[in-house]
Design a protein around this motif. Structure first.
Motif, short mmCIF file in Angstrom:
data_model
loop_
_atom_site.label_atom_id
_atom_site.label_comp_id
_atom_site.label_asym_id
_atom_site.label_seq_id
_atom_site.Cartn_x
_atom_site.Cartn_y
_atom_site.Cartn_z
N MET A 191 12.07 54.92 26.65
CA MET A 191 11.45 53.65 27.00
C MET A 191 10.22 53.48 26.12
O MET A 191 9.45 54.40 25.92
N LYS A 192 10.04 52.27 25.61
CA LYS A 192 8.86 51.96 24.81
C LYS A 192 7.77 51.38 25.68
O LYS A 192 8.01 50.49 26.49
N LEU A 193 6.57 51.90 25.47
CA LEU A 193 5.39 51.36 26.13
C LEU A 193 4.48 50.79 25.05
O LEU A 193 4.38 51.34 23.96
N SER A 194 3.84 49.68 25.36
CA SER A 194 2.84 49.15 24.44
C SER A 194 1.47 49.53 24.99
O SER A 194 1.22 49.46 26.20
N VAL A 195 0.61 49.95 24.08
CA VAL A 195 -0.73 50.40 24.45
C VAL A 195 -1.72 49.66 23.58
O VAL A 195 -1.59 49.65 22.36
N THR A 196 -2.69 49.01 24.19
CA THR A 196 -3.76 48.38 23.42
C THR A 196 -5.08 49.03 23.79
O THR A 196 -5.27 49.47 24.92
N THR A 197 -5.95 49.10 22.80
CA THR A 197 -7.27 49.66 23.00
C THR A 197 -8.24 48.99 22.03
O THR A 197 -7.83 48.41 21.03
N THR A 198 -9.51 49.09 22.35
CA THR A 198 -10.54 48.57 21.45
C THR A 198 -11.21 49.71 20.69
O THR A 198 -12.13 49.47 19.92
N ASP A 199 -10.72 50.93 20.86
CA ASP A 199 -11.27 52.09 20.15
C ASP A 199 -10.70 52.11 18.73
O ASP A 199 -9.56 52.52 18.52
N GLN A 200 -11.50 51.69 17.77
CA GLN A 200 -11.05 51.60 16.39
C GLN A 200 -10.82 52.97 15.74
O GLN A 200 -10.18 53.06 14.70
N GLU A 201 -11.33 54.02 16.34
CA GLU A 201 -11.21 55.36 15.76
C GLU A 201 -10.03 56.15 16.33
O GLU A 201 -9.77 57.26 15.89
N VAL A 202 -9.32 55.59 17.28
CA VAL A 202 -8.23 56.32 17.93
C VAL A 202 -7.13 56.65 16.91
O VAL A 202 -6.89 55.89 15.98
N THR A 203 -6.50 57.80 17.11
CA THR A 203 -5.42 58.23 16.21
C THR A 203 -4.10 58.29 16.97
O THR A 203 -4.08 58.33 18.21
N LYS A 204 -3.02 58.36 16.21
CA LYS A 204 -1.69 58.51 16.82
C LYS A 204 -1.63 59.80 17.63
O LYS A 204 -1.04 59.85 18.70
N GLU A 205 -2.25 60.85 17.11
CA GLU A 205 -2.23 62.14 17.78
C GLU A 205 -2.94 62.07 19.13
O GLU A 205 -2.48 62.66 20.12
N GLU A 206 -4.05 61.35 19.20
CA GLU A 206 -4.77 61.21 20.47
C GLU A 206 -3.94 60.45 21.49
O GLU A 206 -3.88 60.81 22.66
N VAL B 118 -1.84 49.48 29.21
CA VAL B 118 -0.49 50.00 28.99
C VAL B 118 0.52 49.09 29.69
O VAL B 118 0.31 48.68 30.83
N ALA B 119 1.62 48.80 28.99
CA ALA B 119 2.67 47.96 29.57
C ALA B 119 4.03 48.44 29.11
O ALA B 119 4.18 48.96 28.01
N ASN B 120 5.00 48.24 29.95
CA ASN B 120 6.40 48.46 29.61
C ASN B 120 6.82 47.31 28.71
O ASN B 120 6.76 46.16 29.12
N THR B 121 7.21 47.59 27.47
CA THR B 121 7.49 46.50 26.53
C THR B 121 8.62 45.60 26.99
O THR B 121 8.60 44.41 26.74
N SER B 122 9.61 46.12 27.69
CA SER B 122 10.70 45.26 28.14
C SER B 122 10.20 44.28 29.20
O SER B 122 10.60 43.13 29.23
N GLN B 123 9.28 44.71 30.07
CA GLN B 123 8.71 43.81 31.07
C GLN B 123 7.84 42.76 30.39
O GLN B 123 7.83 41.60 30.79
#
Length: 128
Positions: free
Chosen positions: A1-16, A72-77
């Motif tokens: 399942m794909k989740l979409s995640v938005t943040t305002t942290d410009q320094e965040v990495t994929k690993e985090e 965080v949101a379920n992309t299908s929803q």
């Protein structure tokens, strides 16, 4: 399942992002997009177990983890809500609520599907 995640942290990495979601189960991929025009960062997190993904979305939405604010949101929803909002908006409904306005606005800034990354780079910068 794909989740979409938005943040305002410009320094965040994929690993985090992956590490946060791995607390709920297996993460098979994380795709990260940065907007050069806003302070937004968008990630798509793919988790193979639907129950784990739904639990992660439920527990992490509207929270801050390790200093990283998350939506965080379920992309299908989200696709279902967006289609509904678009239909309502363009059918000439007399009133729009805040949710509808927000969804319509997000349609203008949401990057296309992963397969269309070249087009997404015009608006969102994909990080490999």
């Amino acid at each position: 399942m794909k989740l979409s995640v938005t943040t305002t942290d410009q320094e965040v990495t994929k690993e985090e992002i992956a590490e946060i979601f791995e607390g709920y189960g297996q993460v098979t991929s994380v795709k990260l997009f940065r907007s050069p025009h806003t302070q937004s960062v968008l990630a798509f997190v793919d988790m193979p177990d639907t129950e784990e993904a739904l639990q992660a979305a439920s527990e992490l939405n509207d929270t801050t983890v390790d200093g990283i604010p998350l939506q965080v949101a379920n992309t299908s929803q989200e696709k279902i809500k967006a289609k509904s909002a678009r239909k309502t908006h363009f059918s000439g409904a007399p009133e729009e609520d805040e949710t509808t306005r927000s969804l319509i606005a997000s349609l203008e800034t949401t990057p296309p599907d992963w397969g269309e990354q070249e087009e997404a780079e015009d608006v969102w910068q994909y990080e490999d």
